[in-house]
Each structure stands twice: as C-alpha cells, then as structure tokens.
Write a protein that holds these residues in place. Sequence first.
Motif, PDB file in Angstrom:
ATOM      1  N   GLY A 191      19.085  72.153  58.527  1.00 36.25           N
ATOM      2  CA  GLY A 191      19.748  72.206  57.232  1.00 36.25           C
ATOM      3  C   GLY A 191      20.018  70.859  56.597  1.00 36.25           C
ATOM      4  O   GLY A 191      20.907  70.745  55.755  1.00 36.25           O
ATOM      5  N   PHE A 202      18.778  67.743  54.210  1.00 34.64           N
ATOM      6  CA  PHE A 202      17.830  67.483  53.128  1.00 34.64           C
ATOM      7  C   PHE A 202      18.120  66.133  52.479  1.00 34.64           C
ATOM      8  O   PHE A 202      19.275  65.733  52.342  1.00 34.64           O
ATOM      9  CB  PHE A 202      17.907  68.597  52.071  1.00 34.64           C
ATOM     10  CG  PHE A 202      17.555  69.953  52.617  1.00 34.64           C
ATOM     11  CD1 PHE A 202      16.228  70.371  52.686  1.00 34.64           C
ATOM     12  CD2 PHE A 202      18.542  70.800  53.104  1.00 34.64           C
ATOM     13  CE1 PHE A 202      15.897  71.613  53.208  1.00 34.64           C
ATOM     14  CE2 PHE A 202      18.228  72.054  53.626  1.00 34.64           C
ATOM     15  CZ  PHE A 202      16.891  72.456  53.690  1.00 34.64           C
ATOM     16  N   LYS A 257      20.870  71.487  44.009  1.00 34.39           N
ATOM     17  CA  LYS A 257      19.796  72.258  44.651  1.00 34.39           C
ATOM     18  C   LYS A 257      19.733  71.983  46.154  1.00 34.39           C
ATOM     19  O   LYS A 257      19.701  72.903  46.981  1.00 34.39           O
ATOM     20  CB  LYS A 257      18.457  71.906  43.993  1.00 34.39           C
ATOM     21  CG  LYS A 257      17.277  72.633  44.618  1.00 34.39           C
ATOM     22  CD  LYS A 257      15.948  72.147  44.037  1.00 34.39           C
ATOM     23  CE  LYS A 257      14.772  72.758  44.766  1.00 34.39           C
ATOM     24  NZ  LYS A 257      13.493  72.183  44.335  1.00 34.39           N
ATOM     25  N   LYS A 258      19.707  70.702  46.536  1.00 31.67           N
ATOM     26  CA  LYS A 258      19.570  70.356  47.957  1.00 31.67           C
ATOM     27  C   LYS A 258      20.824  70.743  48.745  1.00 31.67           C
ATOM     28  O   LYS A 258      20.737  71.224  49.876  1.00 31.67           O
ATOM     29  CB  LYS A 258      19.298  68.851  48.105  1.00 31.67           C
ATOM     30  CG  LYS A 258      17.973  68.396  47.483  1.00 31.67           C
ATOM     31  CD  LYS A 258      16.781  68.896  48.276  1.00 31.67           C
ATOM     32  CE  LYS A 258      15.447  68.451  47.681  1.00 31.67           C
ATOM     33  NZ  LYS A 258      15.225  67.009  47.832  1.00 31.67           N
ATOM     34  N   GLN A 276      20.835  74.345  49.467  1.00 27.55           N
ATOM     35  CA  GLN A 276      19.918  74.644  50.574  1.00 27.55           C
ATOM     36  C   GLN A 276      20.617  74.412  51.906  1.00 27.55           C
ATOM     37  O   GLN A 276      20.490  75.212  52.840  1.00 27.55           O
ATOM     38  CB  GLN A 276      18.659  73.763  50.471  1.00 27.55           C
ATOM     39  CG  GLN A 276      17.677  74.200  49.412  1.00 27.55           C
ATOM     40  CD  GLN A 276      16.475  73.270  49.348  1.00 27.55           C
ATOM     41  OE1 GLN A 276      16.519  72.215  48.722  1.00 27.55           O
ATOM     42  NE2 GLN A 276      15.403  73.642  50.012  1.00 27.55           N
ATOM     43  N   THR A 277      21.374  73.325  51.991  1.00 29.43           N
ATOM     44  CA  THR A 277      22.149  73.052  53.207  1.00 29.43           C
ATOM     45  C   THR A 277      23.161  74.158  53.463  1.00 29.43           C
ATOM     46  O   THR A 277      23.354  74.589  54.605  1.00 29.43           O
ATOM     47  CB  THR A 277      22.867  71.696  53.084  1.00 29.43           C
ATOM     48  OG1 THR A 277      21.888  70.654  53.109  1.00 29.43           O
ATOM     49  CG2 THR A 277      23.860  71.480  54.219  1.00 29.43           C
ATOM     50  N   GLU A 334      23.008  77.187  53.040  1.00 28.71           N
ATOM     51  CA  GLU A 334      22.408  78.384  53.645  1.00 28.71           C
ATOM     52  C   GLU A 334      22.414  78.306  55.172  1.00 28.71           C
ATOM     53  O   GLU A 334      22.229  79.318  55.855  1.00 28.71           O
ATOM     54  CB  GLU A 334      20.979  78.558  53.133  1.00 28.71           C
ATOM     55  CG  GLU A 334      20.895  78.883  51.646  1.00 28.71           C
ATOM     56  CD  GLU A 334      19.459  78.895  51.151  1.00 28.71           C
ATOM     57  OE1 GLU A 334      18.535  78.861  52.004  1.00 28.71           O
ATOM     58  OE2 GLU A 334      19.254  78.942  49.925  1.00 28.71           O
ATOM     59  N   TYR A 335      22.599  77.105  55.730  1.00 28.91           N
ATOM     60  CA  TYR A 335      22.532  76.918  57.179  1.00 28.91           C
ATOM     61  C   TYR A 335      23.911  76.904  57.845  1.00 28.91           C
ATOM     62  O   TYR A 335      24.009  76.700  59.047  1.00 28.91           O
ATOM     63  CB  TYR A 335      21.835  75.590  57.507  1.00 28.91           C
ATOM     64  CG  TYR A 335      20.339  75.596  57.272  1.00 28.91           C
ATOM     65  CD1 TYR A 335      19.447  75.750  58.335  1.00 28.91           C
ATOM     66  CD2 TYR A 335      19.825  75.460  55.998  1.00 28.91           C
ATOM     67  CE1 TYR A 335      18.082  75.756  58.121  1.00 28.91           C
ATOM     68  CE2 TYR A 335      18.456  75.462  55.763  1.00 28.91           C
ATOM     69  CZ  TYR A 335      17.597  75.616  56.836  1.00 28.91           C
ATOM     70  OH  TYR A 335      16.237  75.615  56.612  1.00 28.91           O
TER      71      TYR A 335
END
Length: 432
Positions: free
Chosen positions: A161, A163, A173-174, A177-178, A180-181
């Motif tokens: 996770g 980025f 955005k990044k 994404q993190t 989500e982990y």
Amino acid sequence: MKHKVLILGTLGEFTELVKKAKEKGYETVVCDGYADGIARTYADKAYTIPVTDVDAIALMCREEGVDGIITSFSDLLLECMVKIADKAGLPCYLKPEQLSWYRDKSACRDVLDKLGLPAPGFRKISVELLKQGSEEEIQQSIANLQYPLISKPLDKYGSRGIFIIHHSDEVRKKALQTAEYTDCQEILVEEYNDGYEFNMMTWVMDGKVNVISIADREKTEMEEGMLPLSTRNVYPSRFLAEVEKSATDILQNYIRYTGQTEGALSMQFFWKPGRGIQVCEIAGRFFGYEHELTDMVYGFQTEELLLDYLYEKDRIKEMFHRHDIHHPVKYGAVLYFQGRQLQIADQTAACELAKEKCVVKPWIFYKEGERVIEYGPNPYLALYYIETENRRQLELETEKFFSEMSIRDPEGREVAYRNKIPEYEKEKKTDD
C-alpha cells in the motif's frame, strides 16, 4: 525436564529454526494458518490455527505444556507472539503495551520526533478528509512537506500500500489507494528519501544494543512511477564505518524510551554523504529471508541466538564476544527477483542459475503452472543467497544473475522484472 518450544510460523524460513531446536533436544510445536507450511515436516507437533487467533493459540500452549515461544521475520508474527506469550504466561522480550512503538508507524514517528531523532518529515491524514475534503484542505494537511512524497498505511508491512507522490495533484488519488490497504482511519504521508538505504539487525542485551549486521538495501524501479522494489541486500555494507555509530546511538535512544531491555531489534534507515541518517522503520524482530546472511558472512547464526534467548541466555554473551562485524569471513548477498502477475510456464533459466558455484542456497517459490499472486504466501519469484571472497567478485556474480534471470509465461512473455545494481558515488577500497 525436556523443554517444549512453540515456533510461530511454518513457512520455509522457519525450517532451520525447527531443525536447530530439535538438535538441541527440545520438543517442537509449530503453528500458523498455512496448512502446507514446509516447517511442519520437521516439527514434533503442528497446529493449523491462524496466528491472529491469540486466545486459541494461548490455550493450545497451556494444554501442550509449552514453556517457550519464539518467532521472527515478520511484524505480524512478532505482534501475535507478544500477545500469545502474555495470555499464556510465557516469557517474551516485549509486552503488549510496548507493541505500538514497533508496529504502528505513527507511534514510532511520534517517539522519534519527541526524542529529536532524524526521520523524514511526515503528516497523518484522515481517510475521511481524503474522501470528503476540498483540495485546499488536503494540501493544507501536508503543508511544508517536500516532494516527492510517499503515502503508506500505519498498520501494514512488506511495502504494501505504498505509493510515490510526485506532484500536488496526485495526493488525493495516491493517498486513497493507500487507504484501501488499511483498517485505520488515518494514513501516513512522508517525504521520500532518495539516499542509500540500509538494513540493520541488532540484539538488545541488558539494555544495550549489540550490532549483528548492517547491509546495503538496494532497490530497482521496475516500471516508471512504480515504487522501487527490493532486489539485493549486500553484507557487509560498503558504508559500515560511516553509519554504524550514529545508527547504533539512535536505537539506543529509542529503546531507552520504549523500555526494551532484551531481544531482537532492527532498523531500516537512509544515509547520504553530507546529509546524515534518517530513520525509515524500527522493528522488534529480524528481517525475513535475510538473517541467513549473518551466518554466511560472519558465522553468526540467528536461530542459535533466538533459541539461546529462551533457554541458555548465558551463551549469548559469548556469541557477541566472538562476533566482529568489521571482519567478515565472506562477502554475501541475497538477490530478490520480483514478478508480474502472470502464469509460470518456463523456469529453466532460473533453475540453471541455482547451480552456479557462488550460490549457497537457491529458493524458487513457484511451480510451473502456478500464477504469481501479489501478497500471497510467496514473497518473490525466486531468491538466491550468494557468497564470494571479495566485493568485486560479488558485483560480477550479481551482474550475471541480473542479466541472465528469466521466467516465461505460456505465451513467452517475461514474468520476472529486470533488476539493476544502483550506482554508488563512493566505492570502498578495503575489499580488494
């Protein structure tokens, strides 16, 4: 009375620990959620219970009459061992109330900040802000941090996770994404350090940090914009003389705060000439798929240390009395090969490299026909432990592996990413 030890973990890197325990005459019990873990083959008893089921494993310890518990190589295993030991009344070098300083990146950074110890600048951002906040509010939350940045979970390990954020318009955005982990309500955004990276393993004895090894932790950017992946760890570090004292002092200050007086202690850190050290992470365990290097390079066996801690503590002082990190017996490295999520069809080249004279131990993780799974039980496509008489020879052997490694999928596509040796500004001359 015969000792009975619970070894938490059954994957390949635990086989030597089980074998060594049996050599010493201990009864061995292994346990985790992997029903086909290879270490089960060597143990006297094996249980299939997820390591996170602390109550069930603690009950099993009492029923089995286990009098010692040990693990290493992963933060999750460390956390579970500490909690199980506490529930089962077994000795352990950490207590549950100390865990956050070794498992929670935020708590670790807070301590470093409080003690004035060097670490990259960071901010914690709430997931709610990332989802609902305005762009201005998000930018304000990371004010004064210098790009590039990285976003990472507070509660995960193994580079999951994480980025890279190059520009301000990528932050939301990044960071999402993190998010989500993680199960946490916050994520960490910190400055990305492009200096040389190091792995340091130590053992705390009577409140004092004893250095086992410092290695160069090399990474390769596999694809543009992708977080560089670990590809080689070299023992001993070429910058050992430059970083040893400062790094040891940092750990000594850290454990003075956390109260750790014994046990495993590791650190990943950055260093660059003229810039000094910055701490990346501090952990209460040894590095997975890497502790074997201390045996190859120094004749210092981690399995021996972990077991002596349980039942023969007096032997540890003698181990360190003999150990000298400045005088390696050999030069060694572990070469990691990471891969795309494709099906494995042809591993001929990988198997041929395993036969090279410099290879102490090859480890090819997948069978032909299997598909590469991200964050599955197999951490890499393959790894090779190699040893040579000097550093120059180590570089030549590494170049051969990095150029010849190949694993193909059924359509002939390359599964393995291409590794590169990083450029070093300063080469040591002491190993000629």
